[in-house]
Design a protein around this motif. Structure first.
Motif, PDB file in Angstrom:
ATOM      1  N   LYS A 104      18.605 -11.189 117.163  1.00 42.16           N
ATOM      2  CA  LYS A 104      19.506  -9.837 116.600  1.00 42.16           C
ATOM      3  C   LYS A 104      19.440  -8.831 117.213  1.00 42.16           C
ATOM      4  N   SER A 161      23.499 -16.229 109.234  1.00 40.28           N
ATOM      5  CA  SER A 161      22.853 -16.810 110.379  1.00 40.28           C
ATOM      6  C   SER A 161      21.340 -16.850 109.908  1.00 40.28           C
ATOM      7  N   ASP A 217      27.227  -6.863 106.857  1.00 43.87           N
ATOM      8  CA  ASP A 217      26.726  -6.828 108.041  1.00 43.87           C
ATOM      9  C   ASP A 217      26.078  -5.361 108.217  1.00 43.87           C
ATOM     10  N   HIS A 271      24.378  -2.609 111.046  1.00 47.08           N
ATOM     11  CA  HIS A 271      24.133  -2.666 112.336  1.00 47.08           C
ATOM     12  C   HIS A 271      23.351  -1.301 112.601  1.00 47.08           C
ATOM     13  N   TYR A 328      20.409  -3.513 116.797  1.00 43.89           N
ATOM     14  CA  TYR A 328      20.278  -4.664 116.008  1.00 43.89           C
ATOM     15  C   TYR A 328      21.518  -4.829 115.012  1.00 43.89           C
ATOM     16  N   GLN A 329      21.724  -6.068 114.968  1.00 46.71           N
ATOM     17  CA  GLN A 329      22.451  -6.575 114.064  1.00 46.71           C
ATOM     18  C   GLN A 329      22.080  -7.529 112.914  1.00 46.71           C
ATOM     19  N   SER A 330      22.468  -7.498 111.740  1.00 50.00           N
ATOM     20  CA  SER A 330      21.861  -8.366 110.651  1.00 50.00           C
ATOM     21  C   SER A 330      22.396  -9.629 110.836  1.00 50.00           C
ATOM     22  N   ARG A 331      23.627  -9.757 111.051  1.00 49.21           N
ATOM     23  CA  ARG A 331      24.505 -11.080 111.312  1.00 49.21           C
ATOM     24  C   ARG A 331      24.094 -11.998 110.248  1.00 49.21           C
TER      25      ARG A 331
END
Length: 344
Positions: free
Chosen positions: A307, A300, A275, A277, A294-297
């Protein structure tokens, strides 16, 4: 929330899976969930503390400079100049509640100690057998207690560790007579480095060291070790000074400057997708702070806007209030509020 009939002995991992859906730490889209998503227990250990870091996209391993470091990077505890207390309340998904308190204090030049407690719980959830048949209800709760220590700086390097005890409990009403508990003891080990470049900080943490898979009435609950590394850069932004606004006896050099923090974290684990961030924080002279992240996650299929995260805060010389908003697409949104107090 409805669950299909299951054979408890044969499919005991279903309870862990149910808790995973409720907490939804990894923010995986409901359509993409499978039983493997529930095999990683101890989800509360992965939910960050405070409201400042989530607003910045969970980019805090190299930003850590307050009592929240107990969770994010205990090696940065030594950056605290005075005792600090903080408390947080979070409105999570599916009516899950998340509370946290922490305290840290320096004991001389070379060591700072801290401790925190996290508690997560749900209300009663109907245990549905079919559309017209119910078999009581159950609830889930999880508590984590940590004690942490961070060192002073030696050639820009700080080290630290946090020992944590996590206990999760699934309690059935009417169907089962006793609660089902599992406990995990483990450590987080962190390092913080301030290179000879003004404003630049590096950090890393290894989570859940020494923890072993637990056997309980819930079945085998494995422990995933996560490695997180981050970088942060802080810069001062000078603004034009209106001499007429200076207080009597105040000189321009004493006026506070605006501050901008840019940060990035990478979180990975064996067998898991990595991930990314990204986060920023802009602090104005008057103590107001605006944050975004922002988080790529990975794993999902959330749209880009889901995000993103954001928030704001206000700080004085003795206290700070922070708020964070983190969306999870169609699953809903989460809100966090935290209060931090500095003791003189």
């Amino acid at each position: 929330m409805k669950f299909k009939r299951f054979n408890f002995k044969k499919h005991n991992i279903s309870l862990v899976f149910a808790a995973t859906i409720l907490l939804y730490v990894n923010a995986v889209d409901v359509k993409a969930i499978n039983l493997s998503a529930g095999r990683d227990g101890w989800n509360a250990l992965k939910i960050g503390v405070g409201a400042r870091a989530p607003a910045m996209g969970d980019t805090f391993v190299a930003v850590a400079d307050d009592v929240n470091s107990i969770y994010w990077n205990p090696s940065a505890l030594g950056r605290l100049s005075r005792p600090q207390f903080s408390a947080m309340h979070s409105e999570w998904l599916a009516d899950v509640r998340y509370e946290w308190i922490g305290f840290a204090q320096s004991f001389g030049k070379w060591v700072t100690l801290g401790s925190d407690v996290s508690y997560i719980w749900t209300g009663e959830i109907p245990h549905t057998i079919s559309a017209d048949e119910h078999s009581g209800s159950f609830d889930y709760n999880n508590m984590v207690v940590r004690v942490a220590a961070g060192s002073g700086s030696y050639k820009g390097i700080r080290i630290g560790t946090a020992y944590q005890i996590a206990q999760q409990n699934v309690a059935f009403v009417n169907k089962f007579k006793s609660n089902m508990k599992a406990q995990l003891n483990s450590m987080n080990i962190g390092v913080f480095y301030q290179p000879p470049v003004e404003g630049l900080h590096l950090g890393a943490i290894l989570r859940n060291v020494g923890g072993r898979s637990q056997e309980s009435e819930l079945g085998s609950i494995p422990v995933i070790r996560y490695f997180r590394i981050g970088v942060a850069y802080t810069m001062s932004i000078q603004t034009p000074i209106d001499v007429s606004q200076l207080k009597e006896g105040q000189i321009p050099d004493q006026v506070k400057e605006n501050k901008l923090i840019l940060a990035a974290d990478v979180n990975s684990a064996r067998g898991r997708l990595t991930d990314l961030h990204l986060g920023l924080e802009y602090v104005f002279q008057n103590g107001l702070a605006l944050r975004g992240g922002y988080q790529s996650r990975s794993g999902s299929n959330f749209e880009f806007l889901s995000k993103l995260s954001g928030g704001f805060g206000y700080a004085t010389s003795t206290y700070r209030i922070d708020y964070a908003f983190v969306p999870f697409g169609d699953l809903g949104q989460t809100h966090r509020v935290s209060f931090t107090l500095d003791f003189l």
